[in-house]
Design a protein around this motif. Sequence first.
Motif, PDB file in Angstrom:
ATOM      1  N   LYS A 105      10.925  -1.899   9.017  1.00  0.00           N
ATOM      2  CA  LYS A 105      10.657  -1.197   7.759  1.00  0.00           C
ATOM      3  C   LYS A 105       9.634  -0.095   8.014  1.00  0.00           C
ATOM      4  CE  LYS A 105      10.483  -5.271   7.041  1.00  0.00           C
ATOM      5  NZ  LYS A 105      10.961  -6.445   7.828  1.00  0.00           N
ATOM      6  N   ALA A 106       9.849   1.070   7.420  1.00  0.00           N
ATOM      7  CA  ALA A 106       8.918   2.184   7.622  1.00  0.00           C
ATOM      8  C   ALA A 106       8.860   3.053   6.379  1.00  0.00           C
ATOM      9  CB  ALA A 106       9.342   3.020   8.829  1.00  0.00           C
ATOM     10  N   GLY A 107       7.714   3.673   6.192  1.00  0.00           N
ATOM     11  CA  GLY A 107       7.528   4.562   5.052  1.00  0.00           C
ATOM     12  C   GLY A 107       6.126   5.139   5.068  1.00  0.00           C
ATOM     13  N   PHE A 108       5.704   5.667   3.938  1.00  0.00           N
ATOM     14  CA  PHE A 108       4.404   6.321   3.833  1.00  0.00           C
ATOM     15  C   PHE A 108       3.469   5.508   2.945  1.00  0.00           C
ATOM     16  CE2 PHE A 108       7.644   9.628   4.445  1.00  0.00           C
ATOM     17  CZ  PHE A 108       7.191  10.192   5.638  1.00  0.00           C
ATOM     18  N   SER A 109       2.193   5.591   3.247  1.00  0.00           N
ATOM     19  CA  SER A 109       1.203   4.792   2.520  1.00  0.00           C
ATOM     20  C   SER A 109       1.105   5.159   1.047  1.00  0.00           C
ATOM     21  CB  SER A 109      -0.168   4.936   3.178  1.00  0.00           C
ATOM     22  OG  SER A 109      -0.574   6.294   3.198  1.00  0.00           O
ATOM     23  N   CYS A 110       1.608   6.329   0.666  1.00  0.00           N
ATOM     24  CA  CYS A 110       1.563   6.748  -0.737  1.00  0.00           C
ATOM     25  C   CYS A 110       2.708   6.153  -1.556  1.00  0.00           C
ATOM     26  CB  CYS A 110       1.603   8.268  -0.837  1.00  0.00           C
ATOM     27  SG  CYS A 110       3.076   9.004  -0.080  1.00  0.00           S
ATOM     28  N   ASP A 111       3.665   5.495  -0.892  1.00  0.00           N
ATOM     29  CA  ASP A 111       4.823   4.946  -1.578  1.00  0.00           C
ATOM     30  C   ASP A 111       4.649   3.461  -1.872  1.00  0.00           C
ATOM     31  OD1 ASP A 111       6.100   7.415  -1.425  1.00  0.00           O
ATOM     32  OD2 ASP A 111       6.992   6.965   0.526  1.00  0.00           O
ATOM     33  N   ASN A 112       5.478   2.939  -2.778  1.00  0.00           N
ATOM     34  CA  ASN A 112       5.426   1.514  -3.103  1.00  0.00           C
ATOM     35  C   ASN A 112       6.630   0.758  -2.552  1.00  0.00           C
ATOM     36  OD1 ASN A 112       7.440   2.422  -4.788  1.00  0.00           O
ATOM     37  ND2 ASN A 112       6.327   2.007  -6.707  1.00  0.00           N
ATOM     38  N   HIS A 113       7.364   1.402  -1.655  1.00  0.00           N
ATOM     39  CA  HIS A 113       8.510   0.744  -1.021  1.00  0.00           C
ATOM     40  C   HIS A 113       8.844   1.495   0.259  1.00  0.00           C
ATOM     41  CE1 HIS A 113      12.591  -0.919  -0.480  1.00  0.00           C
ATOM     42  NE2 HIS A 113      12.135  -1.918  -1.203  1.00  0.00           N
ATOM     43  N   PRO A 114       9.350   0.807   1.296  1.00  0.00           N
ATOM     44  CA  PRO A 114       9.708   1.512   2.530  1.00  0.00           C
ATOM     45  C   PRO A 114      10.761   2.592   2.295  1.00  0.00           C
ATOM     46  CG  PRO A 114       9.701  -0.878   2.869  1.00  0.00           C
ATOM     47  CD  PRO A 114       9.558  -0.653   1.402  1.00  0.00           C
ATOM     48  N   VAL A 115      10.615   3.701   3.004  1.00  0.00           N
ATOM     49  CA  VAL A 115      11.596   4.777   2.944  1.00  0.00           C
ATOM     50  C   VAL A 115      12.808   4.420   3.783  1.00  0.00           C
ATOM     51  CG1 VAL A 115      12.042   7.194   3.548  1.00  0.00           C
ATOM     52  CG2 VAL A 115       9.859   6.545   2.515  1.00  0.00           C
ATOM     53  N   ALA A 116      12.563   3.779   4.925  1.00  0.00           N
ATOM     54  CA  ALA A 116      13.634   3.431   5.863  1.00  0.00           C
ATOM     55  C   ALA A 116      13.580   1.946   6.183  1.00  0.00           C
ATOM     56  CB  ALA A 116      13.497   4.243   7.147  1.00  0.00           C
ATOM     57  N   MET A 117      14.747   1.330   6.238  1.00  0.00           N
ATOM     58  CA  MET A 117      14.840  -0.072   6.628  1.00  0.00           C
ATOM     59  C   MET A 117      16.198  -0.286   7.290  1.00  0.00           C
ATOM     60  SD  MET A 117      14.238  -3.541   4.397  1.00  0.00           S
ATOM     61  CE  MET A 117      15.675  -3.295   3.355  1.00  0.00           C
ATOM     62  N   PHE A 139      -6.978  12.040   7.927  1.00  0.00           N
ATOM     63  CA  PHE A 139      -6.017  11.326   7.076  1.00  0.00           C
ATOM     64  C   PHE A 139      -5.631  12.234   5.910  1.00  0.00           C
ATOM     65  CE2 PHE A 139      -8.157   7.880   9.277  1.00  0.00           C
ATOM     66  CZ  PHE A 139      -7.106   7.042   9.608  1.00  0.00           C
ATOM     67  N   GLU A 140      -5.477  13.520   6.234  1.00  0.00           N
ATOM     68  CA  GLU A 140      -5.144  14.475   5.190  1.00  0.00           C
ATOM     69  C   GLU A 140      -3.752  14.235   4.624  1.00  0.00           C
ATOM     70  OE1 GLU A 140      -5.672  18.260   6.962  1.00  0.00           O
ATOM     71  OE2 GLU A 140      -7.864  18.083   7.126  1.00  0.00           O
ATOM     72  N   LYS A 141      -2.854  13.686   5.441  1.00  0.00           N
ATOM     73  CA  LYS A 141      -1.493  13.396   5.008  1.00  0.00           C
ATOM     74  C   LYS A 141      -1.283  11.888   4.968  1.00  0.00           C
ATOM     75  CE  LYS A 141       0.332  17.701   6.938  1.00  0.00           C
ATOM     76  NZ  LYS A 141       1.306  18.313   7.878  1.00  0.00           N
ATOM     77  N   PRO A 142      -0.375  11.407   4.106  1.00  0.00           N
ATOM     78  CA  PRO A 142      -0.158   9.962   4.006  1.00  0.00           C
ATOM     79  C   PRO A 142       0.183   9.341   5.357  1.00  0.00           C
ATOM     80  CG  PRO A 142       0.939  11.099   2.211  1.00  0.00           C
ATOM     81  CD  PRO A 142       0.428  12.161   3.133  1.00  0.00           C
ATOM     82  N   VAL A 143      -0.384   8.184   5.592  1.00  0.00           N
ATOM     83  CA  VAL A 143      -0.184   7.448   6.846  1.00  0.00           C
ATOM     84  C   VAL A 143       1.244   6.906   6.911  1.00  0.00           C
ATOM     85  CG1 VAL A 143      -0.889   5.353   8.089  1.00  0.00           C
ATOM     86  CG2 VAL A 143      -2.614   6.834   7.019  1.00  0.00           C
ATOM     87  N   VAL A 144       1.815   6.903   8.101  1.00  0.00           N
ATOM     88  CA  VAL A 144       3.114   6.264   8.321  1.00  0.00           C
ATOM     89  C   VAL A 144       2.883   4.778   8.570  1.00  0.00           C
ATOM     90  CG1 VAL A 144       5.070   6.048   9.906  1.00  0.00           C
ATOM     91  CG2 VAL A 144       4.300   8.309   9.170  1.00  0.00           C
ATOM     92  N   VAL A 145       3.530   3.938   7.789  1.00  0.00           N
ATOM     93  CA  VAL A 145       3.393   2.484   7.903  1.00  0.00           C
ATOM     94  C   VAL A 145       4.691   1.915   8.460  1.00  0.00           C
ATOM     95  CG1 VAL A 145       2.928   0.334   6.676  1.00  0.00           C
ATOM     96  CG2 VAL A 145       1.834   2.465   5.933  1.00  0.00           C
ATOM     97  N   ILE A 146       4.597   1.169   9.566  1.00  0.00           N
ATOM     98  CA  ILE A 146       5.768   0.582  10.207  1.00  0.00           C
ATOM     99  C   ILE A 146       5.562  -0.924  10.357  1.00  0.00           C
ATOM    100  CG2 ILE A 146       7.190   0.513  12.293  1.00  0.00           C
ATOM    101  CD1 ILE A 146       6.503   3.426  12.791  1.00  0.00           C
ATOM    102  N   ASP A 147       6.536  -1.677   9.866  1.00  0.00           N
ATOM    103  CA  ASP A 147       6.528  -3.142  10.002  1.00  0.00           C
ATOM    104  C   ASP A 147       7.607  -3.528  11.015  1.00  0.00           C
ATOM    105  OD1 ASP A 147       6.472  -5.874   9.777  1.00  0.00           O
ATOM    106  OD2 ASP A 147       7.263  -5.953   7.733  1.00  0.00           O
ATOM    107  N   ASN A 148       7.170  -3.912  12.200  1.00  0.00           N
ATOM    108  CA  ASN A 148       8.104  -4.294  13.261  1.00  0.00           C
ATOM    109  C   ASN A 148       8.670  -5.682  12.982  1.00  0.00           C
ATOM    110  OD1 ASN A 148       8.013  -2.040  14.847  1.00  0.00           O
ATOM    111  ND2 ASN A 148       6.663  -2.892  16.400  1.00  0.00           N
ATOM    112  N   GLY A 149       9.933  -5.775  12.667  1.00  0.00           N
ATOM    113  CA  GLY A 149      10.575  -7.059  12.437  1.00  0.00           C
ATOM    114  C   GLY A 149      11.623  -7.339  13.497  1.00  0.00           C
TER     115      GLY A 149
END
Length: 369
Positions: free
Chosen positions: A18-30, A3-13
């Motif tokens: 919605k998708a982005g990185f675990s280090c962010d406080n908001h999705p990068v892509a929606m 887990f050396e790099k931030p995890v990619v978080v994807i919310d399947n709706g």
Amino acid sequence: MSFEKPVVVIDNGSYNIKAGFSCDNHPVAMFRTVVGRPSYLNGGYGREYYDVHIGDEAVAKIDELDLNQPIVNGRIVHWDNMERIWHYLFYKELKVAPEDRSMMLACSAVSSMDEKLKCCEIIFETLNIPALCIQSQAVLSLYGSGYSTGISVDLGYDTADVCPVYEGGLIRYAHMQTNYAGAQFANFFKESLAEKNYHDFGIRTPEILEGMKRYLYITQDISMSRKDYKRIYTLPSGEKIDIGYEAFMGAEMIFQPRVIMGPNVNVIALQEAIVTAAMKCDADLRSELYEAVVLCGGMSMIPGLSTRLATEVEEITHKPVNILMTSEAYAVAWLGGATFAGMPASKQMWVTKKQYKDYGAKIVKNKFM
């Protein structure tokens, strides 16, 4: 597990992904969870070269494309298109190599184990993700609100799920659905306007109906003046129509479906679904569950919903209820995924590619039940 790099978080709706990185406080892509192919193919894909359009780009070219929604009622029904969307997310939106990032996937509360197994097959064998964690959107919405115990009320596009959660675990037997969500709002608008001789807005009808849904509102005691009742919507043609009745009654059906649609309608009032879900749980848990009723999903942002919901639930339970609502309710589950991915204690709930290769379905069932 790396887990050396931030995890990619994807919310399947079903409507938006919605998708982005675990280090962010908001999705990068929606963007819209749709895949578009040229309509002239008439479903005959594979016989000749053609461009595939994804997300908002596909919606913008609706005149030329056949659109497919790979997620229907919270379940993935078209796997090839879902794979295309995930591939597009990594390479076009996030601009990272999937084999370089671990992935947190938020899925619906109704997702079956077979669906999770299929997700693992694509994610590990096709995308080559090194590690994966699948969690319910209901659980993650609690984490995104700072709680691990409570009731998730997810008002989405085609499902409205009420899910009690205790200490980060979904109480599946208490899961409730109201059968009235964003798609049903749109249907009500369409049927009501047809009675006023607004029968068809052309190929852009779905887009127009989605725009009208932004005018929905809820009052505290359903009494108001005629002046406040009026809502004017401007059609693409420039014509202005009054949708005050639809905006008021469409939202009011959340709380009084039988009064408006008849006693035999297959819709449960939202406050009844919440109380029923809580009553299915142990009596000792109920007061704790009511301390965190988290509203999430795009339709939960209807003005006045949280205040009215608290009143309705308290009238039934005669107990205080804490309704949690944010201005970005559509991203609460994603934020919970980012939070969960960063918790050291969560690492034991991940499956690595090597574990999947060694143990297959067994490790998936053990981790993602």
